[in-house]
Design a protein around this motif. Structure first.
Motif, PDB file in Angstrom:
ATOM      1  N   TRP A 329      38.584 -11.236  61.313  1.00 55.58           N
ATOM      2  CA  TRP A 329      37.858  -9.959  61.280  1.00 55.58           C
ATOM      3  C   TRP A 329      38.749  -8.775  61.675  1.00 55.58           C
ATOM      4  O   TRP A 329      38.982  -7.866  60.884  1.00 55.58           O
ATOM      5  CB  TRP A 329      36.610 -10.057  62.153  1.00 55.58           C
ATOM      6  N   TRP A 404      31.782 -17.270  58.471  1.00 53.68           N
ATOM      7  CA  TRP A 404      30.810 -16.307  59.014  1.00 53.68           C
ATOM      8  C   TRP A 404      29.624 -16.216  58.074  1.00 53.68           C
ATOM      9  O   TRP A 404      29.792 -16.157  56.848  1.00 53.68           O
ATOM     10  CB  TRP A 404      31.494 -14.948  59.115  1.00 53.68           C
ATOM     11  N   ARG A 436      22.890  -0.404  59.781  1.00 51.16           N
ATOM     12  CA  ARG A 436      24.079  -0.936  59.117  1.00 51.16           C
ATOM     13  C   ARG A 436      23.778  -1.256  57.644  1.00 51.16           C
ATOM     14  O   ARG A 436      24.191  -2.274  57.123  1.00 51.16           O
ATOM     15  CB  ARG A 436      24.588  -2.185  59.847  1.00 51.16           C
ATOM     16  N   LYS A 469      29.969 -19.194  62.263  1.00 54.95           N
ATOM     17  CA  LYS A 469      29.628 -18.053  63.130  1.00 54.95           C
ATOM     18  C   LYS A 469      28.371 -17.419  62.535  1.00 54.95           C
ATOM     19  O   LYS A 469      28.412 -16.854  61.441  1.00 54.95           O
ATOM     20  CB  LYS A 469      30.790 -17.057  63.145  1.00 54.95           C
ATOM     21  N   ASP A 471      25.872 -14.694  62.592  1.00 54.19           N
ATOM     22  CA  ASP A 471      25.794 -13.321  63.105  1.00 54.19           C
ATOM     23  C   ASP A 471      24.406 -12.728  62.861  1.00 54.19           C
ATOM     24  O   ASP A 471      23.610 -13.240  62.042  1.00 54.19           O
ATOM     25  CB  ASP A 471      26.872 -12.490  62.381  1.00 54.19           C
ATOM     26  N   ASN A 473      23.163  -8.510  62.907  1.00 51.89           N
ATOM     27  CA  ASN A 473      23.741  -7.212  63.252  1.00 51.89           C
ATOM     28  C   ASN A 473      22.785  -6.045  63.367  1.00 51.89           C
ATOM     29  O   ASN A 473      23.232  -4.903  63.339  1.00 51.89           O
ATOM     30  CB  ASN A 473      24.836  -6.859  62.240  1.00 51.89           C
ATOM     31  N   CYS A 519      26.056 -15.163  67.272  1.00 49.11           N
ATOM     32  CA  CYS A 519      26.678 -13.848  67.435  1.00 49.11           C
ATOM     33  C   CYS A 519      25.595 -12.839  67.067  1.00 49.11           C
ATOM     34  O   CYS A 519      24.713 -13.134  66.264  1.00 49.11           O
ATOM     35  CB  CYS A 519      27.866 -13.754  66.460  1.00 49.11           C
ATOM     36  N   GLY A 521      26.144  -8.863  66.506  1.00 49.79           N
ATOM     37  CA  GLY A 521      26.860  -7.599  66.683  1.00 49.79           C
ATOM     38  C   GLY A 521      27.544  -7.599  68.028  1.00 49.79           C
ATOM     39  O   GLY A 521      27.304  -6.730  68.861  1.00 49.79           O
ATOM     40  N   GLY A 522      28.363  -8.610  68.277  1.00 46.27           N
ATOM     41  CA  GLY A 522      28.863  -8.870  69.625  1.00 46.27           C
ATOM     42  C   GLY A 522      27.856  -9.758  70.341  1.00 46.27           C
ATOM     43  O   GLY A 522      27.311 -10.695  69.759  1.00 46.27           O
ATOM     44  N   TRP A 538      29.289 -15.549  70.653  1.00 47.05           N
ATOM     45  CA  TRP A 538      30.284 -14.476  70.744  1.00 47.05           C
ATOM     46  C   TRP A 538      29.817 -13.501  71.825  1.00 47.05           C
ATOM     47  O   TRP A 538      28.719 -12.963  71.766  1.00 47.05           O
ATOM     48  CB  TRP A 538      30.435 -13.815  69.386  1.00 47.05           C
ATOM     49  N   ASP A 541      31.828  -7.693  71.092  1.00 45.33           N
ATOM     50  CA  ASP A 541      32.853  -7.192  70.169  1.00 45.33           C
ATOM     51  C   ASP A 541      33.968  -6.499  70.927  1.00 45.33           C
ATOM     52  O   ASP A 541      34.989  -6.157  70.333  1.00 45.33           O
ATOM     53  CB  ASP A 541      32.235  -6.202  69.174  1.00 45.33           C
ATOM     54  N   GLU A 597      42.016 -12.994  67.340  1.00 46.18           N
ATOM     55  CA  GLU A 597      41.400 -12.157  66.320  1.00 46.18           C
ATOM     56  C   GLU A 597      42.353 -11.001  66.049  1.00 46.18           C
ATOM     57  O   GLU A 597      42.123  -9.875  66.473  1.00 46.18           O
ATOM     58  CB  GLU A 597      40.048 -11.668  66.863  1.00 46.18           C
TER      59      GLU A 597
HETATM   60  C1  DGJ Z   1      29.643  -8.267  64.238  1.00 55.86           C
HETATM   61  C2  DGJ Z   1      30.426  -9.328  64.950  1.00 55.86           C
HETATM   62  O1  DGJ Z   1      30.236  -9.236  66.318  1.00 55.86           O
HETATM   63  C3  DGJ Z   1      31.891  -9.193  64.563  1.00 55.86           C
HETATM   64  O2  DGJ Z   1      32.646 -10.138  65.265  1.00 55.86           O
HETATM   65  C4  DGJ Z   1      32.040  -9.361  63.088  1.00 55.86           C
HETATM   66  O3  DGJ Z   1      31.691 -10.665  62.720  1.00 55.86           O
HETATM   67  C5  DGJ Z   1      31.174  -8.352  62.356  1.00 55.86           C
HETATM   68  N1  DGJ Z   1      29.818  -8.405  62.810  1.00 55.86           N
HETATM   69  C6  DGJ Z   1      31.227  -8.591  60.877  1.00 55.86           C
HETATM   70  O4  DGJ Z   1      30.369  -7.794  60.193  1.00 55.86           O
END
Ligand code: DGJ
Length: 728
Positions: A329, A404, A436, A469, A471, A473, A519, A521-522, A538, A541, A597
């Protein structure tokens, strides 16, 4: 571990270290009598704590319940405080008079329908069944106690045994009434890139606590609170802590009343929630964990870490070392192709990295963050041989391959959205609020869940994926489901989370060997609920070493290093612009599940050689770093440095990490007092050969080098000398 004394009508839940005692007041109301360090028996004095209210005065005609410590207080009868449960009967009224009906003591721990929960092979469970005679609503309170952790799991199940539907407006998972409110309240709050920072404040009369209505356990706060007795510190004093096994909106609060008693409660966020329970239906509330530590916050954390390792995480990676990964990333963002990825993978392999993770941007036509979520097939412009081609080449290098995904989302610019515009959470006729550039799929709908399970499973199969992973977001707005009738729209926030657990569970069961990392968004959905499904998450970020010291310090209050994804990233750091030495970034990332990373191709040969050595070091110490007994030594919130250590169960090995923030000239070397070691053993630093007595390290401490320049880390790998070998 769980006994019932018919004479005193007391249930005593006790392991070797803690007791939790419930008394049936007037034979019918479960009252909270005691929770704390183990007591051998229920004394007259303890019983007389409730004696102001004799069985005769104990009735709904007076208001004694208002001042009694209750296990399951309800709104609408004799208790004037906020309760755990609030319902609406068919006639619109609230009253709920729950009285004891029966109890059972089970060996083990039953799973919770539709919700993740801790395992309890070595536990015992008390089930108290209470019933409201007028409505037929029945409540099962579950209390589980383990031999090996000083934690009690509580949950609540509601069964409508009446003939009319009942609306549940508030169903919390746990309530504890404390006789006195002389505590300080510790909570975790933050935001994107600065998650889980501790805040401490004295309790005052009224309501205080944390909550969220974002649809996720959130970066802004965590489903956790701790009450510190007067004088309690990191390593001493009595601490009571509460944590919820849930990934959605929650509340965790303390109410201090007129008598300066305190009521702590936590559970699903009642704001925006209601649930219609038809005759014969059941509602299961999430599980809460109640931890009592007589060894301060450090003891509390070690109990929670033990709970996570022994009873929460599952799968092949739950108790083993994790592969060292590299994630593309921050190396490429969306700007990659197969050639670039393979070059990065080759460099990674050359320095001893085990797992290559392909992050966002591999599917649809996603060159930015404004398209393609939901279209989980490869972008052949970037990956001409597809996921399978890329992954075979990475496997051929001797590395694992990770991918991901963000399965809960849909981009308005996607084939999925064009085919099913009603599959997202939205209110017809109103703006579909994007964050987003994306919308959230309606996981309360079975057809949506099936689509996600199939689409993600196909991608994982095509990619021969070893790691995922997962995610998420954005938080949820414009709550509305096309799959629910008007009267059930307020069920959506909880139904979304139930749908999420179902989807995750189905995918994980199809790929039992895969390592899953959640994960958001962090670290925006970092909770024990997801940890029952995925053994790591995760953490943030923000990979700046000093910010990570703060984030991981706060996170460690509840979660062990094994669950915290932590990466070494480039300098200047992409979130803060700060530069810190490679060793510092690595030492901090060793406080979690370790990875990289960054673009290795941009590093000088000397740094690549250092990374190779660091990876050998991580491999040799990882079991200890991830699963050892964890001690916080210096808080980055109260000074210019931060330190922590992990100690092996037999206390023969430890890793100590110390980070200075800003260098200060003309300062004497500082001492760092250690914890958890055996005073009778001598320890040698495996790197320098220096030897100390455990007694000296525990009382005087290690002498730290005064740093030259900012953000310098030191690490000590202490190994006990074999018995009989004398110290230097
Ligand atoms: C948010 C994650 O926390 C990042 O590590 C990364 O994967 C982005 N999303 C990708 O869009």
């Amino acid at each position: 571990m769980i006994t019932f004394d018919a004479e005193s009508r007391c249930f005593h839940l006790a392991n070797d270290r803690i007791s939790y005692i419930i008394r049936l007041g007037a034979g019918k109301y479960p009252l909270h009598l005691y929770w704390g360090p183990r007591v051998r028996r229920v004394s007259e004095d303890l019983l007389s704590a409730l004696s102001a209210y004799t069985d005769e005065t104990f009735s709904l005609h007076g208001l004694p319940l208002d001042r009694l410590p209750q296990e399951c207080p309800t709104y609408g009868c004799a208790d004037l405080r906020e309760g755990m449960l609030q319902v609406r009967h068919a006639d619109g009224t609230h009253a709920l008079d729950l009285q004891y009906e029966s109890h059972a003591i089970l060996s083990g721990k039953p799973p919770l329908a539709g919700l993740p929960s801790a395992r309890g092979e070595t536990a015992q469970t008390l089930v108290l069944t209470l019933t409201d005679g007028c409505s037929g609503l029945s409540v099962r309170l579950l209390y589980t106690l383990w031999e090996d952790v000083d934690i009690i799991a509580r949950s609540v199940e509601i069964v409508n045994r009446g003939s009319a539907p009942v609306v549940l407006d508030r169903v919390l998972s746990a309530c504890v009434d404390f006789e006195q409110a002389d505590f300080s309240l510790l909570t975790l709050s933050g935001a994107w890139a600065r998650e889980r920072q501790p805040f401490l404040r004295p309790l005052v009369p009224g309501d205080q606590g944390v909550s969220t209505a974002r649809g996720a356990s959130s970066a802004q706060t965590s489903p956790f609170l701790a009450l510190l007795s007067p004088g309690a510190t990191e390593e001493q004093g009595l601490v009571y802590a509460f944590a919820l096994c849930y990934s959605g909106s929650f509340t965790a609060s303390v109410h201090v009343d007129q008598d300066f008693t305190a009521r702590a409660m936590l559970g699903i966020q009642p704001f925006g929630f209601s649930w219609t329970l038809a005759s014969g239906e059941r509602f299961q509330a999430p599980e809460a964990y109640l931890c009592c530590s007589a060894q301060g916050l450090g003891g509390m954390s070690r109990q929670f870490h033990r709970l996570v390792h022994r009873h929460i995480t599952t799968g092949p990676y739950a108790q083993t070392a994790r592969p060292i990964l590299i994630n593309n990333w921050e190396a490429t963002y969306f700007d990659f192709n197969e050639e670039k990825l393979l070059a990065l993978a080759r460099q990674a392999r050359a320095v001893g990295i085990d797992l290559f993770v392909l992050d966002d941007g591999w599917f649809g036509h996603r060159d930015r963050d404004d398209s393609s979520l939901g279209d989980w097939w490869e972008d052949l412009r970037k990956l001409p041989q597809g996921l399978g081609g890329l992954s075979s080449q990475i496997h051929a290098m001797g590395m694992k391959f990770g991918l991901w995904v963000e399965p809960e989302m849909v981009s308005p610019d996607s084939r999925l959205y064009r085919a099913h515009p009603d599959w997202c959470i939205h209110v017809p006729g109103r703006l579909r609020t994007e964050a987003r550039h994306q919308l959230v799929l309606d996981l309360s709908r079975p057809e949506v869940r099936d689509y996600i399970v199939e689409a993600i499973s196909e991608a994982l199969t095509r990619g021969q994926v070893d790691y995922v992973k997962w995610d998420m977001n954005r938080n949820i707005t414009m709550w509305g489901s096309q799959g629910l009738p008007a009267g059930r729209q307020q069920e959506l926030p909880h139904r979304y989370i139930l749908g999420l657990y179902e989807v995750m569970g189905r995918v994980i069961r199809r790929f039992p060997q895969v390592l899953f990392e959640s994960c958001a968004g962090g670290g925006g959905r970092f909770d024990l609920g997801l940890m029952c499904l995925m053994p790591q998450a995760w953490c943030s970020d923000d990979t700046d070493a000093w910010m990570r010291c703060r984030i991981q310090y706060g996170t460690s209050l509840l979660f062990p290093p094994s669950v915290m994804g932590a990466h070494v990233s480039a300098v200047p750091n992409h979130q803060t612009g700060r530069s810190s030495p490679l060793f510092t970034r690595a030492a901090v990332a060793m406080g979690g599940s370790y990875g990289y990373e960054l673009d290795l191709g941009k590093l000088p040969e000397a740094e690549l050689a250092q990374i190779r050595e660091l990876n050998t070091r991580v491999h040799s110490m990882q079991q200890l770093l991830l699963y050892g007994d964890f001690y916080r030594l210096r808080s980055p919130f109260s000074g210019n440095d931060c330190a922590w250590m992990s100690v092996s169960p037999d206390r023969r090995e430890a890793v100590v990490t110390h980070v200075f923030a800003l260098a200060q000239p003309n300062t004497k070397p500082r001492l760092l007092r250690l914890r958890g070691l055996d005073p009778a053993l001598d320890y040698r630093d495996a790197d320098t050969g220096r030897v100390w007595g455990g007694d000296e390290l525990l009382s005087r401490g290690l002498r730290l080098e005064t740093p030259w320049n900012d953000y310098q880390a030191q690490q000590f790998h202490l190994v006990a000398l074999p018995h009989g070998e004398s110290r230097v």
